[in-house]
Design a protein around this motif. Structure first.
Motif, PDB file in Angstrom:
ATOM      1  N   THR A 111       0.821  -1.211   0.000  1.00  0.00           N
ATOM      2  CA  THR A 111       0.000   0.000   0.000  1.00  0.00           C
ATOM      3  C   THR A 111       0.852   1.256   0.000  1.00  0.00           C
ATOM      4  O   THR A 111       0.523   2.242  -0.671  1.00  0.00           O
ATOM      5  CB  THR A 111      -0.932  -0.002   1.219  1.00  0.00           C
ATOM      6  OG1 THR A 111      -1.760  -1.175   1.184  1.00  0.00           O
ATOM      7  CG2 THR A 111      -1.836   1.231   1.212  1.00  0.00           C
ATOM      8  N   ASP A 112       1.961   1.227   0.734  1.00  0.00           N
ATOM      9  CA  ASP A 112       2.815   2.410   0.795  1.00  0.00           C
ATOM     10  C   ASP A 112       3.404   2.738  -0.574  1.00  0.00           C
ATOM     11  O   ASP A 112       3.405   3.905  -1.003  1.00  0.00           O
ATOM     12  CB  ASP A 112       3.925   2.227   1.831  1.00  0.00           C
ATOM     13  CG  ASP A 112       4.753   0.962   1.594  1.00  0.00           C
ATOM     14  OD1 ASP A 112       4.292   0.066   0.854  1.00  0.00           O
ATOM     15  OD2 ASP A 112       5.864   0.871   2.153  1.00  0.00           O
ATOM     16  N   LEU A 113       3.875   1.718  -1.290  1.00  0.00           N
ATOM     17  CA  LEU A 113       4.435   1.955  -2.618  1.00  0.00           C
ATOM     18  C   LEU A 113       3.352   2.407  -3.598  1.00  0.00           C
ATOM     19  O   LEU A 113       3.601   3.261  -4.457  1.00  0.00           O
ATOM     20  CB  LEU A 113       5.118   0.694  -3.149  1.00  0.00           C
ATOM     21  CG  LEU A 113       6.249   0.099  -2.289  1.00  0.00           C
ATOM     22  CD1 LEU A 113       6.912  -1.050  -3.039  1.00  0.00           C
ATOM     23  CD2 LEU A 113       7.273   1.165  -1.922  1.00  0.00           C
ATOM     24  N   ARG A 114       2.175   1.830  -3.484  1.00  0.00           N
ATOM     25  CA  ARG A 114       1.079   2.207  -4.376  1.00  0.00           C
ATOM     26  C   ARG A 114       0.688   3.676  -4.195  1.00  0.00           C
ATOM     27  O   ARG A 114       0.440   4.377  -5.175  1.00  0.00           O
ATOM     28  CB  ARG A 114      -0.141   1.307  -4.126  1.00  0.00           C
ATOM     29  CG  ARG A 114       0.058  -0.120  -4.592  1.00  0.00           C
ATOM     30  CD  ARG A 114      -1.198  -0.944  -4.410  1.00  0.00           C
ATOM     31  NE  ARG A 114      -1.088  -2.242  -5.061  1.00  0.00           N
ATOM     32  CZ  ARG A 114      -2.118  -2.999  -5.390  1.00  0.00           C
ATOM     33  NH1 ARG A 114      -3.355  -2.595  -5.112  1.00  0.00           N
ATOM     34  NH2 ARG A 114      -1.936  -4.164  -5.977  1.00  0.00           N
ATOM     35  N   ARG A 115       0.644   4.118  -2.973  1.00  0.00           N
ATOM     36  CA  ARG A 115       0.272   5.520  -2.726  1.00  0.00           C
ATOM     37  C   ARG A 115       1.315   6.473  -3.301  1.00  0.00           C
ATOM     38  O   ARG A 115       0.971   7.484  -3.922  1.00  0.00           O
ATOM     39  CB  ARG A 115       0.118   5.748  -1.215  1.00  0.00           C
ATOM     40  CG  ARG A 115      -1.132   5.112  -0.618  1.00  0.00           C
ATOM     41  CD  ARG A 115      -1.154   5.259   0.889  1.00  0.00           C
ATOM     42  NE  ARG A 115      -2.379   4.701   1.464  1.00  0.00           N
ATOM     43  CZ  ARG A 115      -2.599   4.542   2.759  1.00  0.00           C
ATOM     44  NH1 ARG A 115      -1.649   4.911   3.631  1.00  0.00           N
ATOM     45  NH2 ARG A 115      -3.728   4.044   3.192  1.00  0.00           N
ATOM     46  N   LEU A 116       2.586   6.150  -3.111  1.00  0.00           N
ATOM     47  CA  LEU A 116       3.648   7.018  -3.622  1.00  0.00           C
ATOM     48  C   LEU A 116       3.666   7.032  -5.147  1.00  0.00           C
ATOM     49  O   LEU A 116       3.802   8.091  -5.768  1.00  0.00           O
ATOM     50  CB  LEU A 116       4.997   6.556  -3.076  1.00  0.00           C
ATOM     51  CG  LEU A 116       5.222   6.791  -1.576  1.00  0.00           C
ATOM     52  CD1 LEU A 116       6.420   5.998  -1.083  1.00  0.00           C
ATOM     53  CD2 LEU A 116       5.397   8.272  -1.280  1.00  0.00           C
ATOM     54  N   ALA A 117       3.515   5.846  -5.762  1.00  0.00           N
ATOM     55  CA  ALA A 117       3.517   5.777  -7.224  1.00  0.00           C
ATOM     56  C   ALA A 117       2.306   6.487  -7.810  1.00  0.00           C
ATOM     57  O   ALA A 117       2.403   7.151  -8.849  1.00  0.00           O
ATOM     58  CB  ALA A 117       3.540   4.315  -7.677  1.00  0.00           C
ATOM     59  N   THR A 118       1.169   6.363  -7.148  1.00  0.00           N
ATOM     60  CA  THR A 118      -0.046   7.035  -7.634  1.00  0.00           C
ATOM     61  C   THR A 118       0.096   8.544  -7.538  1.00  0.00           C
ATOM     62  O   THR A 118      -0.257   9.281  -8.467  1.00  0.00           O
ATOM     63  CB  THR A 118      -1.271   6.564  -6.826  1.00  0.00           C
ATOM     64  OG1 THR A 118      -1.429   5.149  -6.987  1.00  0.00           O
ATOM     65  CG2 THR A 118      -2.535   7.263  -7.302  1.00  0.00           C
ATOM     66  N   ALA A 119       0.614   9.013  -6.409  1.00  0.00           N
ATOM     67  CA  ALA A 119       0.802  10.459  -6.249  1.00  0.00           C
ATOM     68  C   ALA A 119       1.780  11.004  -7.282  1.00  0.00           C
ATOM     69  O   ALA A 119       1.561  12.073  -7.868  1.00  0.00           O
ATOM     70  CB  ALA A 119       1.311  10.760  -4.835  1.00  0.00           C
ATOM     71  N   ALA A 120       2.857  10.258  -7.546  1.00  0.00           N
ATOM     72  CA  ALA A 120       3.835  10.697  -8.542  1.00  0.00           C
ATOM     73  C   ALA A 120       3.209  10.734  -9.930  1.00  0.00           C
ATOM     74  O   ALA A 120       3.442  11.665 -10.709  1.00  0.00           O
ATOM     75  CB  ALA A 120       5.051   9.778  -8.530  1.00  0.00           C
ATOM     76  N   ALA A 121       2.413   9.710 -10.256  1.00  0.00           N
ATOM     77  CA  ALA A 121       1.772   9.673 -11.571  1.00  0.00           C
ATOM     78  C   ALA A 121       0.781  10.813 -11.742  1.00  0.00           C
ATOM     79  O   ALA A 121       0.692  11.420 -12.818  1.00  0.00           O
ATOM     80  CB  ALA A 121       1.074   8.319 -11.767  1.00  0.00           C
ATOM     81  N   LEU A 122       0.038  11.131 -10.691  1.00  0.00           N
ATOM     82  CA  LEU A 122      -0.928  12.231 -10.773  1.00  0.00           C
ATOM     83  C   LEU A 122      -0.222  13.583 -10.900  1.00  0.00           C
ATOM     84  O   LEU A 122      -0.815  14.549 -11.400  1.00  0.00           O
ATOM     85  CB  LEU A 122      -1.834  12.228  -9.545  1.00  0.00           C
ATOM     86  CG  LEU A 122      -2.810  11.051  -9.444  1.00  0.00           C
ATOM     87  CD1 LEU A 122      -3.568  11.105  -8.116  1.00  0.00           C
ATOM     88  CD2 LEU A 122      -3.791  11.058 -10.615  1.00  0.00           C
ATOM     89  N   GLY A 123       1.023  13.639 -10.459  1.00  0.00           N
ATOM     90  CA  GLY A 123       1.763  14.889 -10.581  1.00  0.00           C
ATOM     91  C   GLY A 123       2.057  15.271 -12.018  1.00  0.00           C
ATOM     92  O   GLY A 123       2.226  16.458 -12.339  1.00  0.00           O
ATOM     93  N   VAL A 124       2.106  14.280 -12.912  1.00  0.00           N
ATOM     94  CA  VAL A 124       2.450  14.560 -14.307  1.00  0.00           C
ATOM     95  C   VAL A 124       1.359  15.366 -15.015  1.00  0.00           C
ATOM     96  O   VAL A 124       1.643  16.423 -15.595  1.00  0.00           O
ATOM     97  CB  VAL A 124       2.759  13.259 -15.068  1.00  0.00           C
ATOM     98  CG1 VAL A 124       3.025  13.549 -16.538  1.00  0.00           C
ATOM     99  CG2 VAL A 124       3.959  12.562 -14.444  1.00  0.00           C
ATOM    100  N   PRO A 125       0.083  14.933 -14.992  1.00  0.00           N
ATOM    101  CA  PRO A 125      -0.948  15.782 -15.613  1.00  0.00           C
ATOM    102  C   PRO A 125      -1.115  17.118 -14.889  1.00  0.00           C
ATOM    103  O   PRO A 125      -1.425  18.134 -15.523  1.00  0.00           O
ATOM    104  CB  PRO A 125      -2.223  14.936 -15.517  1.00  0.00           C
ATOM    105  CG  PRO A 125      -1.953  13.916 -14.469  1.00  0.00           C
ATOM    106  CD  PRO A 125      -0.484  13.654 -14.531  1.00  0.00           C
ATOM    107  N   LEU A 126      -0.892  17.125 -13.567  1.00  0.00           N
ATOM    108  CA  LEU A 126      -0.959  18.390 -12.838  1.00  0.00           C
ATOM    109  C   LEU A 126       0.080  19.363 -13.363  1.00  0.00           C
ATOM    110  O   LEU A 126      -0.206  20.549 -13.596  1.00  0.00           O
ATOM    111  CB  LEU A 126      -0.741  18.137 -11.342  1.00  0.00           C
ATOM    112  CG  LEU A 126      -0.645  19.394 -10.462  1.00  0.00           C
ATOM    113  CD1 LEU A 126      -1.956  20.170 -10.489  1.00  0.00           C
ATOM    114  CD2 LEU A 126      -0.271  19.012  -9.031  1.00  0.00           C
ATOM    115  N   GLN A 127       1.290  18.868 -13.580  1.00  0.00           N
ATOM    116  CA  GLN A 127       2.347  19.733 -14.094  1.00  0.00           C
ATOM    117  C   GLN A 127       2.031  20.224 -15.498  1.00  0.00           C
ATOM    118  O   GLN A 127       2.285  21.382 -15.834  1.00  0.00           O
ATOM    119  CB  GLN A 127       3.679  18.996 -14.090  1.00  0.00           C
ATOM    120  CG  GLN A 127       4.852  19.892 -14.517  1.00  0.00           C
ATOM    121  CD  GLN A 127       6.177  19.176 -14.415  1.00  0.00           C
ATOM    122  OE1 GLN A 127       6.312  18.070 -14.912  1.00  0.00           O
ATOM    123  NE2 GLN A 127       7.148  19.801 -13.766  1.00  0.00           N
TER     124      GLN A 127
END
Length: 308
Positions: A111-127
């Motif tokens: 779960t910890d890795l999934r949350r970090l990877a998801t947050a990082a992936a969501l950062g791309v469209p945000l940027q």
């Protein structure tokens, strides 16, 4: 003995996920490293856009012009540089998606890795959206700063994910070392954030017609340099603390590398300031900023558990 075996028959995989090969943690970490590299790369290409005055080379967004998604030859090299940076954004997105897929497919579920990877992936469209807004607002310096800061956030999330993917237990670490590692993270982020304010007050605006943020460049540069000196002080204390207390060898090495990177970054920063901000040195300074974010995140991730 801890293993990295991906096979867990008690966790069946159904539907789409059967199409994704089951990865090992080594694969997860390799995709993480790839993400860090491409995000540092887009920091550099984004800096090149601004430093060459190409921020409005493509005058609109998401298309390059009102009639085309790609630049016309009449727009010149500024459009080519800006469009190239946008294309690298697609590479960053592909890497983020692949990283997310391998983390979600990894078994047992983390779960910890999934949350970090998801947050990082969501950062791309945000940027991408913030970058588009920066173009549509004529390179407002505050929005440009926000656009830049997304990349260090993605780097932080990805490095944290890689550090947490370790299979060996974390060593116990004295409270003073843990506190200093946390202080280094805070000091690095303050220095980087102030660096974006310095940029917003300086001459490299991304376009000759772009306004600045209104701060006095000398005053804000002095504040930025003060934050760097504070960071150096905390980092020196961390290096000393890791050598006089029972800390891991990895943390000692990372702390030394962090201090070395800060000294190099500081030397480049002062050189660029006293030589009139040549764009090559500014670009190198931005590249080192990305490395510094990755290193300080690794230091924080290695700080271990409280010693008993």
């Amino acid at each position: 003995m801890t293993t990295d075996a991906p096979t867990h028959p008690t966790e069946p995989v159904n539907g789409f996920w059967r199409l994704v090969p089951e990865p090992s943690l080594d694969v997860v970490r390799r995709w993480g490293w790839t993400s860090v590299v491409v995000n540092i790369g887009i920091v550099v290409t984004g800096g090149l856009v601004r430093l060459t005055g190409s921020g409005l080379g493509c005058p609109t967004w998401p298309s390059c012009t009102d009639s085309s998604y790609v630049p016309h030859s009449e727009l010149g090299f500024h459009a080519a540089i800006e469009f190239g940076n946008r294309m690298l954004g697609f590479v960053v997105a592909v890497v983020a998606i692949c990283t997310w897929l391998v983390v979600m497919r990894y078994r047992p579920r983390r779960t910890d890795l999934r949350r970090l990877a998801t947050a990082a992936a969501l950062g791309v469209p945000l940027q991408a959206v913030i970058g588009g807004v920066s173009v549509l607002t004529g390179l407002n310096p505050w929005i440009v700063s926000a656009h830049f800061l997304v990349s260090p956030i993605i780097i932080t999330l990805t490095v944290a994910m890689m550090r947490r993917s370790r299979t060996s237990p974390y060593p116990h670490t004295p409270p003073v070392v843990r506190a200093l590692a946390t202080a280094c993270v805070v000091a690095v982020w303050v220095a980087v954030a102030l660096g974006t304010v310095v940029t917003g007050a300086g001459p490299h605006s991304g376009d000759p017609e772009t306004g600045r943020n209104g701060f006095d460049p000398e005053i804000i540069s002095q504040l930025h340099s003060d934050s760097v000196f504070a960071l150096l002080g905390v980092s020196i204390a961390l290096v000393i603390a890791t050598r006089v207390t029972a800390t891991s060898r990895t943390l000692r090495k990372l702390a030394a590398w962090l201090l070395a990177m800060e000294l190099i970054q500081g030397a480049v920063g002062f050189t660029q300031y006293f030589t009139g901000l040549p764009w090559v040195l500014v670009l190198i300074h931005m590249f080192f900023a990305g490395l510094l974010i990755a290193l300080v995140t690794a230091v924080y991730g290695e700080r271990g558990t409280p010693a008993t």
